[in-house]
Motif scaffolding. Structure first.
Motif, PDB file in Angstrom:
ATOM      1  N   SER A 157       9.798  25.372  43.020  1.00  0.00           N
ATOM      2  CA  SER A 157       9.991  24.177  43.828  1.00  0.00           C
ATOM      3  C   SER A 157      10.497  23.023  42.966  1.00  0.00           C
ATOM      4  O   SER A 157      10.106  22.877  41.823  1.00  0.00           O
ATOM      5  CB  SER A 157       8.683  23.761  44.488  1.00  0.00           C
ATOM      6  N   PRO A 158      11.401  22.214  43.526  1.00  0.00           N
ATOM      7  CA  PRO A 158      11.883  21.072  42.749  1.00  0.00           C
ATOM      8  C   PRO A 158      10.787  20.034  42.615  1.00  0.00           C
ATOM      9  O   PRO A 158       9.875  19.963  43.427  1.00  0.00           O
ATOM     10  CB  PRO A 158      13.027  20.538  43.616  1.00  0.00           C
ATOM     11  N   ARG A 159      10.875  19.269  41.578  1.00  0.00           N
ATOM     12  CA  ARG A 159       9.853  18.235  41.348  1.00  0.00           C
ATOM     13  C   ARG A 159      10.539  16.958  40.916  1.00  0.00           C
ATOM     14  O   ARG A 159      11.532  16.984  40.216  1.00  0.00           O
ATOM     15  CB  ARG A 159       8.878  18.694  40.273  1.00  0.00           C
ATOM     16  N   GLN A 160       9.972  15.838  41.312  1.00  0.00           N
ATOM     17  CA  GLN A 160      10.628  14.557  41.097  1.00  0.00           C
ATOM     18  C   GLN A 160       9.735  13.583  40.367  1.00  0.00           C
ATOM     19  O   GLN A 160       9.934  12.382  40.456  1.00  0.00           O
ATOM     20  CB  GLN A 160      11.008  13.972  42.466  1.00  0.00           C
ATOM     21  N   CYS A 161       8.742  14.068  39.681  1.00  0.00           N
ATOM     22  CA  CYS A 161       7.744  13.161  39.118  1.00  0.00           C
ATOM     23  C   CYS A 161       7.872  13.014  37.613  1.00  0.00           C
ATOM     24  O   CYS A 161       7.040  12.375  36.984  1.00  0.00           O
ATOM     25  CB  CYS A 161       6.348  13.675  39.438  1.00  0.00           C
ATOM     26  N   GLY A 162       8.914  13.581  37.019  1.00  0.00           N
ATOM     27  CA  GLY A 162       9.071  13.483  35.576  1.00  0.00           C
ATOM     28  C   GLY A 162       8.215  14.478  34.820  1.00  0.00           C
ATOM     29  O   GLY A 162       8.103  14.420  33.610  1.00  0.00           O
ATOM     30  N   CYS A 163       7.604  15.412  35.531  1.00  0.00           N
ATOM     31  CA  CYS A 163       6.670  16.328  34.879  1.00  0.00           C
ATOM     32  C   CYS A 163       7.141  17.767  34.998  1.00  0.00           C
ATOM     33  O   CYS A 163       6.358  18.686  34.937  1.00  0.00           O
ATOM     34  CB  CYS A 163       5.285  16.215  35.509  1.00  0.00           C
TER      35      CYS A 163
END
Lengths: 193, 193
Positions: free
Chosen positions: A9-15
């Motif tokens: 899954s893509p993630r957008q939190c910088g982690c």
């Protein structure tokens, strides 16, 4: 949910690196590993993932970037790198892995808050000390026999350890991995986007 | 350096709980624990330390406090709480611990960046979901037999796992502990001093 959906899954939190179940480094392991080797090996691998990422980030920081605060009025990156160096340096005696390399950092980076004492260490020297401590510490961590991780650490007495056997060396390793990640999340906020 | 000096140095980085080698909770353990029980128990304890701290912090956040950005132009606390809820919710199937509770959170908190979609969840409901997921997940984690932590997780195939046995369930637990701590470090920056 499929395995690939769980993993990708893509993630957008910088982690991004943190929630990927990765095998970065690509090491293949002996299929005959004991349970002790598997448990210890997994914890060491998690430590290395976090510390290697911090080493890489730190190596690319300019002196100017180290002066940035992670949020207005909060610690500078310079302070957090010194703080992590001191905390990791203290792991040598705590885990029975030898003498410290940089006890002189404690006063500025553990005892005192940021910007309250004259700076005794140049940013470039701090970056060098950080990588030096992490490299030597990680080599000693990797060399520790798996079952030794269940022995007591140096800050708990024999008597207390007999009652509380989870106060062992691997608890220190896992606690420090979480601690390094705690400050990595803060340092990451200063990066250009 | 003495044991007490190692354990009690003051810290000024907002991470006090993280570098203390504590036995918070004060549980006493059976002196006859097996190595599997000790290794698994230590990792579960570290997970609980980080997640319990986040649960406590989250429970006290006002709706207004959740609107704060962790640093100018960065994620809001609201987003990070939703993000952590979704990531932890995905651990149920990933660890073979059951069905997810809140798959509806993925679109807003995993797929999309903060402030790019209409908010579908009120702050109060998000706080509730966060504690609900963490409470049920931690109960399932505590009930898992120690040796089961060395089995493969759902995002790795049998074939790959045979070659890479460190891609096990406890690797997921430790990776997610570090991930939670990563964002805890950021959320902590918004607290009043």
């Amino acid at each position: 949910m499929t395995a690939s959906a769980l993993a990708s899954s893509p993630r957008q939190c910088g982690c991004r690196a943190q929630v990927t179940v990765s095998n970065r480094g690509g090491t293949l392991y002996d299929a005959d590993m004991t349970n002790d080797e598997l448990f210890a090996g997994t914890a060491v691998k998690n430590w290395k993932l976090v510390v290697d990422r911090l080493n890489t980030t730190t190596a690319t920081l300019s002196d100017e970037a180290m002066q940035k605060e992670v949020s207005p009025g909060r610690n500078r990156v310079y302070y957090l790198i010194g703080h992590l160096t001191a905390v990791h340096d203290r792991m040598f005696p705590l885990l029975g892995l030898g003498e410290r390399l940089h006890p002189e950092l404690d006063e500025q980076f553990l005892v005192k808050p940021d910007r309250t004492v004259p700076e005794t260490v140049a940013a470039a020297d701090l970056r060098k000390a950080f990588v030096e401590v992490n490299t030597q510490l990680t080599a000693a961590i990797e060399a520790l026999p798996p079952a030794d991780w269940l022995k007591r650490h140096a800050a708990v007495s024999d008597e207390d350890f007999a009652k509380e056997p989870l106060r062992n060396r691997i608890a220190v390793l896992q606690s420090r991995t979480a601690h390094a990640s705690f400050h990595e999340g803060q340092i990451r906020l200063t990066r250009e986007r």
